[in-house]
Design a protein around this motif. Structure first.
Motif, short mmCIF file in Angstrom:
data_model
loop_
_atom_site.label_atom_id
_atom_site.label_comp_id
_atom_site.label_asym_id
_atom_site.label_seq_id
_atom_site.Cartn_x
_atom_site.Cartn_y
_atom_site.Cartn_z
N PHE A 172 0.81 -1.21 0.00
CA PHE A 172 0.00 0.00 0.00
C PHE A 172 0.85 1.27 0.00
N PHE A 173 2.16 1.12 -0.08
CA PHE A 173 3.05 2.28 -0.15
C PHE A 173 2.69 3.20 -1.32
N PRO A 174 2.39 2.66 -2.52
CA PRO A 174 2.01 3.54 -3.64
C PRO A 174 0.77 4.38 -3.38
N LEU A 175 -0.01 4.00 -2.37
CA LEU A 175 -1.21 4.78 -2.04
C LEU A 175 -0.82 6.21 -1.65
N VAL A 176 0.32 6.36 -0.99
CA VAL A 176 0.82 7.70 -0.66
C VAL A 176 1.11 8.47 -1.95
N GLY A 177 1.65 7.78 -2.94
CA GLY A 177 1.91 8.40 -4.24
C GLY A 177 0.64 8.83 -4.93
N VAL A 178 -0.44 8.06 -4.75
CA VAL A 178 -1.73 8.43 -5.33
C VAL A 178 -2.21 9.75 -4.75
N VAL A 179 -2.08 9.89 -3.43
CA VAL A 179 -2.49 11.13 -2.77
C VAL A 179 -1.68 12.31 -3.31
N ILE A 180 -0.37 12.13 -3.42
CA ILE A 180 0.49 13.20 -3.94
C ILE A 180 0.11 13.52 -5.38
N ALA A 181 -0.12 12.49 -6.18
CA ALA A 181 -0.47 12.69 -7.60
C ALA A 181 -1.77 13.50 -7.74
N VAL A 182 -2.75 13.19 -6.93
CA VAL A 182 -4.03 13.91 -6.97
C VAL A 182 -3.83 15.37 -6.59
N LEU A 183 -3.06 15.60 -5.53
CA LEU A 183 -2.79 16.98 -5.09
C LEU A 183 -2.02 17.76 -6.15
N GLU A 184 -1.05 17.10 -6.78
CA GLU A 184 -0.29 17.75 -7.85
C GLU A 184 -1.20 18.09 -9.04
N TYR A 185 -2.08 17.19 -9.37
CA TYR A 185 -3.00 17.43 -10.49
C TYR A 185 -3.91 18.63 -10.19
N VAL A 186 -4.43 18.66 -8.98
CA VAL A 186 -5.28 19.79 -8.58
C VAL A 186 -4.48 21.09 -8.63
N LEU A 187 -3.25 21.02 -8.16
CA LEU A 187 -2.38 22.21 -8.18
C LEU A 187 -2.17 22.71 -9.61
N LEU A 188 -1.83 21.81 -10.52
CA LEU A 188 -1.57 22.21 -11.91
C LEU A 188 -2.82 22.80 -12.56
N ARG A 189 -3.96 22.21 -12.28
CA ARG A 189 -5.22 22.76 -12.79
C ARG A 189 -5.49 24.14 -12.20
N PHE A 190 -5.26 24.27 -10.92
CA PHE A 190 -5.47 25.52 -10.20
C PHE A 190 -4.55 26.62 -10.76
N CYS A 191 -3.29 26.27 -10.96
CA CYS A 191 -2.32 27.25 -11.47
C CYS A 191 -2.66 27.67 -12.90
N ALA A 192 -3.14 26.75 -13.70
CA ALA A 192 -3.48 27.05 -15.09
C ALA A 192 -4.60 28.08 -15.20
N VAL A 193 -5.47 28.10 -14.20
CA VAL A 193 -6.61 29.01 -14.22
C VAL A 193 -6.31 30.36 -13.56
N LEU A 194 -5.59 30.31 -12.42
CA LEU A 194 -5.45 31.52 -11.60
C LEU A 194 -4.18 32.33 -11.83
N PHE A 195 -3.05 31.69 -12.13
CA PHE A 195 -1.84 32.48 -12.36
C PHE A 195 -0.88 31.72 -13.27
N SER A 196 0.07 32.45 -13.81
CA SER A 196 0.98 31.85 -14.80
C SER A 196 2.44 31.88 -14.37
N SER A 197 2.68 32.08 -13.08
CA SER A 197 4.05 32.12 -12.58
C SER A 197 4.66 30.72 -12.54
N ASP A 198 5.60 30.45 -13.43
CA ASP A 198 6.25 29.13 -13.46
C ASP A 198 7.09 28.90 -12.21
N ILE A 199 7.65 29.96 -11.65
CA ILE A 199 8.48 29.82 -10.45
C ILE A 199 7.63 29.38 -9.26
N LEU A 200 6.52 30.08 -9.04
CA LEU A 200 5.65 29.72 -7.93
C LEU A 200 5.08 28.32 -8.13
#
Length: 259
Positions: A39-67
């Protein structure tokens, strides 16, 4: 019902050990440790989901590649509490000491961070931020699952350098045959999804993961006589760094090729 309860307990053990995600307290015993590492990869699933939400969020709200790249690095560190980064630092301290095998293992147990640990962490951070800043594919998020699948495979198949420590507890108490079958299925399924969604970058990413995995195996045997928890963390960080590089650089090379 008891089988499902046992699996749930195994999942809680894995998540509680390898992340800072709040879960109910479960006493570690031989029964729930048998399949916990699966079940170790389950932690990776959580991170992957959060990263996906982050990328979607960034694409809509701001374009700073550094942030965006800073947040992309922050998420896995926050979810795991930096446990793998700690292993990455300890391992680099040991490797840069050029000492014998026993001294290297002793250096990894030292709670103090040496100069080489800090230097390599800075180098890692700079490279990761640079590569992450030009990653455009949402499929990249799945590297956090794939890296943990390969790490789990190493725990149940590689030789352990010591007969103590948390990694040895997971390795020695795991049902290795069942765990290997589960991990191989996970590896094939995850790799297939990555390649299906991103044929070129995904294929390069999987190849890079396999190369880093091979280096991890060879280096751990040669330098330490087997793997430890710190070496597993070193592998995880390197795998995620160079898979990120694959997703960042491959599209650039393809654009140059077409031009």
């Amino acid at each position: 019902m008891s089988f499902i309860k046992s699996l749930l307990h195994s999942a809680i053990v894995a998540v509680s050990m390898y992340s800072k995600i709040p879960v109910p307290y479960i006493e570690w015993n031989e029964k729930n440790m048998r399949h916990a590492i699966c079940f170790f990869p389950l932690v990776g699933v959580v991170i992957a989901v959060l990263e996906y939400v982050l990328l979607r969020f960034c694409a809509v709200l701001f374009s700073s590649d550094i942030l965006r790249s800073c947040l992309m690095l922050f998420i896995p560190l926050a979810v795991t509490g930096g446990i793998h980064a700690d292993g990455f630092m300890d391992t680099n301290d040991a490797l840069c000491s050029y000492a014998d095998r026993e001294q290297r293992l002793a250096i990894m147990k030292d709670p103090h961070a040496g100069a080489f640990a800090v230097i390599h962490l800075v180098m890692y951070t700079v490279l990761f931020l640079g590569f992450a800043s030009i990653v455009k594919s949402y499929v990249w998020c799945m590297i956090f699952i794939l890296s943990r699948i390969f790490s789990g495979i190493s725990v149940v198949t590689f030789k352990c350098a010591k007969k103590d420590g948390t990694l040895y507890s997971f390795a020695s108490k795991s049902d290795r045959t069942v765990s290997v079958v589960i991990f191989l299925f996970q590896a094939v399924a995850c790799s297939a999804v990555i390649v299906f969604l991103e044929p070129v970058s995904g294929a390069v990413c999987v190849c890079v993961a396999l190369i880093v995995f091979w280096i991890y195996h060879a280096l751990s045997l040669k330098k330490f006589g087997g793997i430890t928890g710190d070496l597993a963390g070193w592998f995880l960080c390197n795998a995620e760094l160079w898979m990120t590089a694959a997703f960042a650089i491959t599209p650039c090379i393809l654009r140059l090729w077409k031009n």
